[in-house]
Design an enzyme around this catalytic site. Structure first.
Site, PDB file in Angstrom:
ATOM      1  N   CYS A  88       0.841  -1.201   0.000  1.00 37.92           N
ATOM      2  CA  CYS A  88       0.000   0.000   0.000  1.00 37.92           C
ATOM      3  C   CYS A  88       0.869   1.241   0.000  1.00 37.92           C
ATOM      4  O   CYS A  88       1.776   1.387   0.819  1.00 37.92           O
ATOM      5  CB  CYS A  88      -0.897  -0.019   1.232  1.00 37.92           C
ATOM      6  SG  CYS A  88      -1.908   1.454   1.419  1.00 37.92           S
ATOM      7  N   PHE A  89       0.609   2.155  -0.922  1.00 42.89           N
ATOM      8  CA  PHE A  89       1.520   3.298  -1.069  1.00 42.89           C
ATOM      9  C   PHE A  89       1.359   4.363   0.004  1.00 42.89           C
ATOM     10  O   PHE A  89       2.183   5.258   0.117  1.00 42.89           O
ATOM     11  CB  PHE A  89       1.428   3.943  -2.459  1.00 42.89           C
ATOM     12  CG  PHE A  89       0.055   4.113  -3.054  1.00 42.89           C
ATOM     13  CD1 PHE A  89      -1.061   4.396  -2.293  1.00 42.89           C
ATOM     14  CD2 PHE A  89      -0.112   3.991  -4.432  1.00 42.89           C
ATOM     15  CE1 PHE A  89      -2.307   4.560  -2.864  1.00 42.89           C
ATOM     16  CE2 PHE A  89      -1.359   4.146  -5.018  1.00 42.89           C
ATOM     17  CZ  PHE A  89      -2.462   4.432  -4.218  1.00 42.89           C
TER      18      PHE A  89
END
Length: 421
Positions: free
Chosen positions: A33-34
């Site tokens: 997840c960025f």
């Protein structure tokens, strides 16, 4: 599809107020997840900007929903197109930090051995990845991978699965995903790594990596461990809501390391923070994943681990023990009666009296120990008594008690624990 902009093609010139400044390089990294990846990298010295995006997929996309839709098609065998990975594009000043330092941070701050999975997220869009913009970057990525693999192997961890290749088909993510954890401080956070430090040279020694908890300092029979991470808002909330007021009989320890004590075993990898794991005989027997301020859910989980079936029926189903069958009817020693789940003090023994009802009775609770709730079950109108800390059902309160309060707190003895002074 958006083409790769010039910033992702290597060294460019930053222009501020019409004047050129130091050269800026960029590299694109996938760490799951960025949101958390963006925050971690933005905190490094020498970082000019970090942007969330999608990269190195085959299909045409415009937003996050396109990425999720393609992942579903892949799972159903409807397409063979490579999906885009969630990535961050890191722009940095080589005069202030090196590509190697950035890659070291990359390796240490996620788990690169999990394939199409990172933290609590599963799918090819969450793969570990390094997408380069030059031959020199590609060589450095491969070299640091091999160095870190040696360290992982020495720690008995698996093979690195990180995808390393030139950057292509980069798309900037929607504005909602940019600086997400600044906008939402309590947003989801990954665990932040394997706990294995990247090998440093003598000229650049490694920072002392936190070690797993020492088994000798823990309770082998039964021990709770809260696995946390540094940039996790919900970890801080768990500490404030529960950990910092801990009085339960079962001991608990917190650790920033995503590994159990040496010789102890987890049933499966940790996926998110905070995760609270109950160990018995050094083995995981249950876990609570992803505290989000829901104290009642946490105490209910813990109660299911600690209480007998009869206690659970009283605590969570508003049950009632048969009169004269519970505990502590004849307990007269100085001390305090506490919640069997949270350990919070409820009544002192000097407020206990003999009511003849068959249940332990008190004329006054400790300040803030209980909450009162209307109860119309079974065709009656009563006032229910619950523990303020864990929310478990304790009994009822009636208006026929002794002075000075005139109250009779009629409590199920099986959901009390007595601690003598």
């Amino acid at each position: 599809m958006n083409t790769i902009n010039q910033l992702s093609l290597g060294v460019v010139m930053m222009v501020v107020s019409g004047m050129a400044t130091a050269s800026v390089d960029s590299i694109t990294l996938g760490m799951g997840c960025f949101w958390g990846a963006e925050k971690r990298m933005a905190a490094l010295p020498g970082i000019v900007d970090v942007e969330s995006g999608y990269a190195n997929g085959d299909a045409e996309i415009t937003n996050y929903h396109d990425v999720l839709a393609l992942e579903q098609q892949l799972k159903r065998g409807k397409t063979t197109a490579r999906n885009h990975a969630e990535v961050i594009q890191v722009r940095f000043n080589p005069a202030q930090t090196s590509l190697r330092n950035i890659l070291i941070t990359f390796w240490e701050n996620h788990n690169p051995t999990q394939g199409d999975q990172q933290g609590n997220d599963r799918g090819s869009n969450y793969r570990s990845a390094i997408y380069t913009s030059s031959a020199a970057q590609l060589a450095e990525a491969l070299a640091t991978r091999d160095e870190y693999q040696a360290a992982l192997t020495a720690a008995s961890l698996g093979k690195i699965t990180t995808e390393i290749e030139p950057l292509r088909h980069y798309n900037r993510a929607e504005e909602d995903h940019q600086d997400y954890l600044q906008k939402h401080p309590n947003g989801y956070c990954g665990l932040g790594g394997t706990g294995v430090a990247f090998p440093r040279t003598a000229a650049a020694p490694a920072a002392v990596a936190p070690a797993p908890l020492a088994a000798a300092e823990l309770h082998f029979d039964r021990q709770l461990i809260a696995f946390e991470s540094a940039d996790c808002g919900f970890c801080r909330q768990f500490d404030a809501d529960i950990l910092n007021q801990w009085t339960a009989a079962t001991p608990i320890r917190a650790t920033p390391v995503a590994q159990p004590p040496i010789g102890w075993t987890l049933a499966q990898p940790l996926f998110a923070t905070p995760t609270i794991v109950l160990f018995e005989q050094g083995k995981e027997v249950s876990r609570f994943t992803g505290y989000q301020g829901d104290q009642a859910r946490f105490w209910h989980w813990l109660g299911l681990q600690l209480l007998t079936p009869e206690q659970q029926k009283i605590a969570f189903e508003q049950g009632t023990e048969r009169p004269f069958t519970g505990s502590y009817l004849d307990e007269k020693r100085p001390g305090v009666f506490v919640d069997p789940v949270s350990g919070a003090a409820l009544f002192r023994s000097n407020a206990k009296f003999e009511s003849g009802s068959g249940w332990p009775s008190f004329f006054d609770p400790l300040p803030g120990a209980i909450t009162l709730h209307e109860d119309t079950a079974h065709g009656m109108h009563r006032v229910e008594v619950r523990s303020a800390s864990s929310g478990i059902h304790l009994g009822h309160v009636f208006e026929d008690g002794p002075l000075p309060s005139g109250k009779r707190y009629c409590i199920n003895g099986k959901v009390l624990r007595f601690v003598p002074d």
